[in-house]
Design an enzyme around this catalytic site. Structure first.
Site, PDB file in Angstrom:
ATOM      1  N   GLY A 293       0.813  -1.208   0.000  1.00 18.24           N
ATOM      2  CA  GLY A 293       0.000   0.000   0.000  1.00 18.24           C
ATOM      3  C   GLY A 293       0.853   1.267   0.000  1.00 18.24           C
ATOM      4  N   SER A 294       1.924   1.250   0.758  1.00 12.07           N
ATOM      5  CA  SER A 294       2.758   2.450   0.853  1.00 12.07           C
ATOM      6  C   SER A 294       3.361   2.797  -0.499  1.00 12.07           C
ATOM      7  CB  SER A 294       3.879   2.252   1.876  1.00 12.07           C
ATOM      8  OG  SER A 294       3.334   2.021   3.151  1.00 12.07           O
TER       9      SER A 294
ATOM     10  N   ASN B 127      -7.921   4.076   8.668  1.00 12.47           N
ATOM     11  CA  ASN B 127      -7.374   2.891   9.313  1.00 12.47           C
ATOM     12  C   ASN B 127      -7.562   2.876  10.828  1.00 12.47           C
ATOM     13  OD1 ASN B 127      -5.525   5.049   8.572  1.00 12.47           O
ATOM     14  ND2 ASN B 127      -4.003   3.964   9.784  1.00 12.47           N
TER      15      ASN B 127
ATOM     16  N   GLN C 280      -7.721   0.116   3.489  1.00 12.15           N
ATOM     17  CA  GLN C 280      -8.600  -0.408   4.523  1.00 12.15           C
ATOM     18  C   GLN C 280      -9.986  -0.770   3.982  1.00 12.15           C
ATOM     19  OE1 GLN C 280      -8.009  -1.128   7.724  1.00 12.15           O
ATOM     20  NE2 GLN C 280      -5.888  -0.415   7.739  1.00 12.15           N
TER      21      GLN C 280
ATOM     22  N   SER D 179      -3.639  -3.013  -0.577  1.00 13.33           N
ATOM     23  CA  SER D 179      -2.540  -3.783  -0.010  1.00 13.33           C
ATOM     24  C   SER D 179      -3.004  -5.190   0.325  1.00 13.33           C
ATOM     25  CB  SER D 179      -2.050  -3.066   1.254  1.00 13.33           C
ATOM     26  OG  SER D 179      -1.015  -3.805   1.859  1.00 13.33           O
ATOM     27  N   GLY D 180      -2.160  -6.172   0.029  1.00 11.78           N
ATOM     28  CA  GLY D 180      -2.553  -7.562   0.221  1.00 11.78           C
ATOM     29  C   GLY D 180      -2.732  -7.992   1.666  1.00 11.78           C
ATOM     30  N   HIS D 181      -1.854  -7.515   2.541  1.00 10.50           N
ATOM     31  CA  HIS D 181      -1.832  -8.107   3.881  1.00 10.50           C
ATOM     32  C   HIS D 181      -3.000  -7.674   4.760  1.00 10.50           C
ATOM     33  CE1 HIS D 181      -0.193  -4.714   6.397  1.00 10.50           C
ATOM     34  NE2 HIS D 181       0.133  -4.278   5.199  1.00 10.50           N
TER      35      HIS D 181
ATOM     36  N   CYS E  23       1.945   1.256  12.488  1.00 14.92           N
ATOM     37  CA  CYS E  23       3.295   1.686  12.161  1.00 14.92           C
ATOM     38  C   CYS E  23       3.742   2.876  12.989  1.00 14.92           C
ATOM     39  CB  CYS E  23       3.443   1.985  10.680  1.00 14.92           C
ATOM     40  SG  CYS E  23       2.079   2.858   9.999  1.00 14.92           S
TER      41      CYS E  23
END
Ligand SMILES: Cc1ncc(COP(=O)(O)O)c(C=O)c1O
Ligand SMILES: Cc1ncc(COP(=O)(O)O)c(C=O)c1O
Lengths: 387, 148, 387, 148
Positions: free
Chosen positions: A72-73, A153, A181, A201-203, A326
């Site tokens: 995502g970043s 998020n 999200q 983002s995958g995770h 984070c």
């Protein structure tokens, strides 16, 4: 520990069995480089294109509009820096965003500000929402990009993306949304919703960490973030992370299937959790309840500091978070809660519990039972509580 | 954020939590903006610290440092308590993550603030004995965190 | 097909069993976000630091100098763009590189050229080498960076890195090397060799695709490529790709262990392969034999086009490549072979065979046996052969 | 690079490879710089193409298009051969990857070049019948690849 409850799915999720099964062959047997010409390379290539197709279907986009990234970043950085570079050539150096974006967006905007861009940070209201009207008023002739997150998020509030997109289309301004999200938890259709760029983002959806995607609407040209080989049609260099890309394809298919039923089921659990947590004295729910991610509960408890709360919950088998993952190693209060207008001491003390379809009713029971004594114990230690 | 076993132990079972009704030295440092507030209650008899209690709003490390610091000065003379450094607190906890060192500074300062209060109540100017104000402002951590 | 011989390890390698075993727990059970505070997050964090330690040991660096990335391309982009941004502030806008770098370096330099940097492309000699003297002569007061690859991906030539590094140190110019092809195949020590930045990639050494690292010497400050969360000490945002990072740690330990023995063993196989291939009429070895990666053979056959050769070899069970993998889908002749001074028709027709410690003597026998008739067959079809 | 089964088949077992001693029309297109050279030999009797052979230096697609194109014109009239389009070649191969479309163009042009040669040998100006030069220059692919 009576029970282990993972309630931090907004931070990261477990790779699902189905996803792992899809990935495994590409970790070992099918290791060909997708750019290679021989058979095992060609197979890898085909598999990537199948995954791309799956992502595009989930978003209502076409496969040619999907680019895989390392997460995502990277997607956020590419969309924003890439658009900024393209638009700066046309003299457009104004960016509109909000004051509660993820750091991947905020810090990127700050970087651009150092490079001479002007950034407008739209303030959210005390429930955690932006309006399309605010965007309309902020747009100027030199606006290069509007970037507003789909769902937050920390507090889970879902923004009026379609309306914001409409305002941008009318003004012919590019619109990017950080949907990290939102994907898998909200129904998304980039066409209906007037989205020009979308990060995911995958995770966050049971695929592995370190893979994501950026949707770039046909016709939009971004400067590359990572130059080099011809992968991703020359737009994102680097040998493709095949196993993870396959995992992302599988995960996004799984999580967007039957999404309505899932949302209903998870929302009901979330509502029961929130309802019971609100029985604790001097607690507040951060973010509105109406347009909210189905799995998100974000609570503040007067006179209780967030990190200590998390640690004590962890000792009781409950994984939650405070602020975004984070930043929880840092000393900062949550910028999102400050944006909501909370005072510093409260912004230090929020608890985010993020559940999903794997959470059970018993898990919710356990949280409801464990939370009050934990809060009480910390308050007994707190010099702010008896004040 | 990797806490030592010792930190986790003191966090899970903090010693000397609470208030002292008969305290003759009370000190508070930190502020809510920074995310940590520590209040120390001392009961001093002659030259000896008979009892200590604390109340802390803050992270796991703040609670653990408060707890161990109270243990380190209980039964000690005022003179010895004045010699307690944040470094000694960190060592007693088998270390702290870099971003949590300021908690140990707070613990040292909270004790000094309580001792200042004790001297003041005795009509003695604490400045020459205890040193600086012992307030949060000295730590500089808030600047760090706000500049971040 | 009599046999399957994978001779394209310079393009990508198979994930080893040891690496996969190290990764597996982090794909499923240990899924905690490394930035989270609770126990499963803390464990992930610790594991990443152990992997960082392993990478640092392999390079002779300290762990604080290692940053994980999504691969070699990202590492190259970050090193070069990041250094360029830092140095431009001091008015330094000149970069020295070579004309046979990987596209991740070349295209990045071209991008910087469009942004006003001046790039000096040092020419390799006809054996594929650069000298430290060439670098010394090219350095100017406004030189921001020297970036020269450690070993070339197509022709396998190893550059005099230590000497180049010394020249850069003396001139106080930052020195980056793309060591994606060198790590695990050459003994590296960043301190002895005066290296300031070094890029590496996991999938070339039996770790998965989509993970790499950048070594940044203490004291060197690069602008971030990916801004956002505080991961990698605030220098590379994005939830860490834990499983792959663990895999990279394992892989780099494995491949740098007993490296001398491995180099000897693989070189012997390579020499036998080259010796026999050179018996085919009108063939040439591209790149010198002296300082050459132990697994690399690069051959050109007059009147034979590269892609057709690869395809026919594939049909005979042999995976090789022509040019670098990431360009073999394109129409371009290899820029590396052109840099060597080969004419276009020859630059279209090279065959790279890259073997490693998993290659067997029987594999070499099979290649030696298969190659001549394949070449003969294509020449029989070629209008250039009878000319 | 995903080739169809048909392309792989024609590459593995190309039809009509070689030269024709008695060719009365020979055409060559492409150049080594571009990476593809195709040479076609035609043996024309009356109006009918009796035999065709080719020699090609180039990628798998170049060889496969050469092979199928020869099959598509063998036994046909010159008129029919002139109607062969690169599109028809692509279709006959069940498609080609985008970057290989130029190979089908080359095949069409090679045939046209050979037919031009045939007309010239008959003392007929080929231009009105065959059209443009049919050389590599028309394809534009080289500009694409060099600009890349
Ligand atoms: C010399 C060199 N540099 C950079 C790269 C790019 O590495 P990655 O594919 O991990 O992005 C490669 C391989 O693809 C390479 O061989
Ligand atoms: C809203 C949002 N944007 C961006 C990111 C960054 O994604 P990644 O960790 O895959 O880089 C996250 C999560 O970490 C997020 O929640």
């Amino acid at each position: 520990m009576e029970r282990f409850v993972y309630a931090d799915n907004a931070a990261t999720t477990k790779v699902s069995d189905r996803v792992l099964a899809a990935m495994t062959p590409f970790l070992q047997q099918n290791y060909g480089n997708p750019s290679s010409i021989y058979s095992i390379g060609r197979e890898s290539k085909k598999t990537i294109e199948e995954a791309r197709e799956k992502v595009s279907v989930a978003l209502g986009a076409s496969p040619a509009e999907i680019y895989f990234t390392s997460g995502g970043s990277e997607a956020d950085n590419w969309a924003i820096k890439g658009a900024a570079a393209t638009q700066a050539k046309k003299g457009k150096k104004h960016i509109i965003t909000t004051n509660f974006e993820h750091h991947a967006v905020l810090h990127t905007c700050e970087k651009l500000a150092r490079d001479g861009f002007e950034i407008t940070y739209l303030p959210i209201n005390d429930e955690g929402y932006i309006t399309a009207e605010q965007v309309r008023e902020a747009i100027r002739p030199d606006t290069a990009l509007v970037t507003i997150m789909y769902a937050n998020n920390e507090i889970g509030t879902i923004q009026p993306i379609k309306e914001i997109g409409k305002v941008c289309r009318e003004a012919k301004v590019w619109f990017h949304t950080d949907a990290v999200q939102a994907v898998g938890h909200v129904e998304i259709n980039v066409q209906d919703q007037n989205i020009d760029m979308l990060s995911l983002s995958g995770h966050k959806i049971h695929a592995p960490k370190g893979v994501g995607a950026l949707y770039i609407k046909k016709g939009i040209v971004l400067q590359n973030l990572i130059d080099g080989g011809g992968q991703e049609r020359g737009k994102r260099a680097g040998t493709e992370n095949i196993a993870s890309i396959v995992g992302l394809g599988q995960a996004i298919s799984d999580c967007t299937q039957d999404i309505e039923t899932k949302i209903k089921h998870v929302s009901a659990m979330r509502d029961r959790l929130i309802e019971n947590a609100l029985k604790i004295p001097q607690v507040r729910l951060n973010g509105g309840l109406q347009n909210r991610l189905c799995g998100n509960a974000n609570l503040s408890f007067t006179a209780v500091e967030g990190e200590a709360l998390l640690l004590l919950l962890d000792m009781n088998g409950i994984c939650g978070s405070s602020g975004s993952a984070c930043t929880s190693g840092s000393l900062d209060p949550s910028h999102v809660l400050l944006a909501l207008g909370l005072p510093h001491e409260t912004a230090h003390g929020s608890l985010r519990l993020s559940i999903n379809e794997e959470t059970s009713d018993e898990d919710i029971d356990y949280i409801i039972k464990t939370l009050p004594p934990v809060i009480e114990r910390l308050r007994a230690m707190s010099p702010l509580w008896d004040k | 954020m990797l806490y030592s076993e010792k930190v986790l132990e003191h966090f899970a079972n903090p010693k000397n939590v609470g208030e002292l009704e008969d305290a003759n030295g009370v000190g508070e440092v930190g502020n809510a903006k920074c995310g940590d507030i520590m209040r120390m209650y001392l009961s001093i008899d002659g030259d000896v610290i008979k009892d200590v209690k604390f109340k802390t709003f803050g992270c796991g490390a703040a609670i653990a440092t408060s707890s161990i610091a109270t243990e380190m000065i209980i039964g000690k003379t005022v003179e010895d308590a004045l010699k307690l450094t944040n470094r000694a607190v960190v060592e007693a906890l088998d270390g702290l993550p870099p971003s949590k060192i300021h908690c140990s500074v707070l613990a040292e300062q909270a004790i000094k603030a309580a001792l200042s209060d004790y001297y003041k109540r005795q009509g003695i100017d604490p400045a020459p004995i205890v040193g600086g104000a012992g307030g949060c402002d000295d730590c500089g951590e808030c600047d760090v965190c706000n500049a971040h």
